[in-house]
Scaffold this motif. Structure first.
Motif, PDB file in Angstrom:
ATOM      1  N   THR A 228      47.586  76.451  66.628  1.00 57.63           N
ATOM      2  CA  THR A 228      47.906  75.029  66.687  1.00 57.63           C
ATOM      3  C   THR A 228      48.009  74.671  68.159  1.00 57.63           C
ATOM      4  O   THR A 228      48.719  75.340  68.915  1.00 57.63           O
ATOM      5  CB  THR A 228      49.224  74.713  65.960  1.00 57.63           C
ATOM      6  OG1 THR A 228      49.081  75.072  64.579  1.00 57.63           O
ATOM      7  CG2 THR A 228      49.577  73.240  66.056  1.00 57.63           C
TER       8      THR A 228
ATOM      9  N   GLU B 150      48.600  71.578  71.061  1.00 59.81           N
ATOM     10  CA  GLU B 150      49.037  70.237  71.422  1.00 59.81           C
ATOM     11  C   GLU B 150      48.256  69.834  72.663  1.00 59.81           C
ATOM     12  O   GLU B 150      48.016  70.669  73.544  1.00 59.81           O
ATOM     13  CB  GLU B 150      50.527  70.213  71.719  1.00 59.81           C
ATOM     14  CG  GLU B 150      51.021  68.831  72.133  1.00 59.81           C
ATOM     15  CD  GLU B 150      52.504  68.836  72.472  1.00 59.81           C
ATOM     16  OE1 GLU B 150      53.297  68.452  71.610  1.00 59.81           O
ATOM     17  OE2 GLU B 150      52.833  69.238  73.618  1.00 59.81           O
TER      18      GLU B 150
ATOM     19  N   VAL C 280      50.709  75.876  70.782  1.00 56.57           N
ATOM     20  CA  VAL C 280      51.996  75.728  70.103  1.00 56.57           C
ATOM     21  C   VAL C 280      52.288  76.995  69.305  1.00 56.57           C
ATOM     22  O   VAL C 280      53.369  77.570  69.420  1.00 56.57           O
ATOM     23  CB  VAL C 280      52.002  74.484  69.183  1.00 56.57           C
ATOM     24  CG1 VAL C 280      53.310  74.372  68.415  1.00 56.57           C
ATOM     25  CG2 VAL C 280      51.740  73.219  69.989  1.00 56.57           C
TER      26      VAL C 280
ATOM     27  N   ARG D  84      49.689  61.677  72.634  1.00 58.02           N
ATOM     28  CA  ARG D  84      49.939  63.103  72.407  1.00 58.02           C
ATOM     29  C   ARG D  84      49.438  63.425  71.002  1.00 58.02           C
ATOM     30  O   ARG D  84      49.718  62.703  70.054  1.00 58.02           O
ATOM     31  CB  ARG D  84      51.424  63.410  72.506  1.00 58.02           C
ATOM     32  CG  ARG D  84      51.767  64.872  72.361  1.00 58.02           C
ATOM     33  CD  ARG D  84      53.283  65.107  72.272  1.00 58.02           C
ATOM     34  NE  ARG D  84      54.027  64.431  73.310  1.00 58.02           N
ATOM     35  CZ  ARG D  84      54.696  65.035  74.284  1.00 58.02           C
ATOM     36  NH1 ARG D  84      54.699  66.347  74.362  1.00 58.02           N
ATOM     37  NH2 ARG D  84      55.373  64.336  75.182  1.00 58.02           N
TER      38      ARG D  84
ATOM     39  N   GLN E 175      48.222  66.825  68.150  1.00 60.16           N
ATOM     40  CA  GLN E 175      48.349  68.234  67.805  1.00 60.16           C
ATOM     41  C   GLN E 175      47.358  68.520  66.681  1.00 60.16           C
ATOM     42  O   GLN E 175      47.190  67.697  65.783  1.00 60.16           O
ATOM     43  CB  GLN E 175      49.782  68.511  67.331  1.00 60.16           C
ATOM     44  CG  GLN E 175      50.216  69.930  67.522  1.00 60.16           C
ATOM     45  CD  GLN E 175      51.673  70.118  67.163  1.00 60.16           C
ATOM     46  OE1 GLN E 175      51.959  70.366  66.005  1.00 60.16           O
ATOM     47  NE2 GLN E 175      52.566  70.022  68.137  1.00 60.16           N
TER      48      GLN E 175
END
Length: 155
Positions: free
Chosen positions: A88, A90, A105, A138, A140
């Motif tokens: 994952t 970001e 992440v 932002r 993810q």
């Protein structure tokens, strides 16, 4: 991880082992071998001084739409093992639509996180809009890796 080299050879062209060393200077000023682009520096300044000005995905006028999205390359270090994996990442999308500052992440192995972050750093999107103005957002994304495929898929 994706670099390829021609084999070392002796003067008579017979194959030979060769050692290669590459050094990178990761200076915080961004003036080293791997400089921090101005757009990424602007995001870092914004995070430090006005973090509320960075939009969330939910605040955008419309969902992020990718223009260019190169898939991650399955890590060559794990090809012999052939294990599936996930990461994952970001990252930020700047006002021009460029992915900036990818950060791992989570990852099932460091190689998967690195491969995912390297790919996402090349992604481009339509500029994110909030209230009709281009903003920094932002984001993810989870990515899955399978050894039978070249790359990974975002969920």
């Amino acid at each position: 991880d994706a670099w390829r080299f021609n084999p070392g050879r002796m003067r008579d062209y017979t194959p030979a082992y060769a050692m290669v060393a590459i050094e990178h200077d990761f200076a915080p000023s961004g003036a080293g071998d791997v400089p921090v682009p101005p757009a990424a520096r602007a995001i870092l300044r914004l995070l430090e001084k006005k973090p509320a000005e960075i939009a969330t995905i939910a605040e955008l006028d419309r969902p992020l739409k990718s223009i260019s999205r190169r898939p991650p390359v399955y890590p060559t270090a794990l090809l012999d093992v052939g294990q599936p994996g996930a990461a994952t990442i970001e990252f930020f999308v700047d006002k021009n639509g460029d992915a900036q500052l990818p950060r791992i992440v989570t990852s099932t192995a460091p190689e998967f996180g690195y491969a995912a972050a390297q790919a996402i750093a090349t992604w481009r999107f339509e500029p994110p809009m909030k209230a009709g103005k281009a903003v920094i957002v932002r984001a993810q994304i989870p990515l899955e890796f399978t050894p039978r495929e070249e790359g990974a898929k975002g969920r």
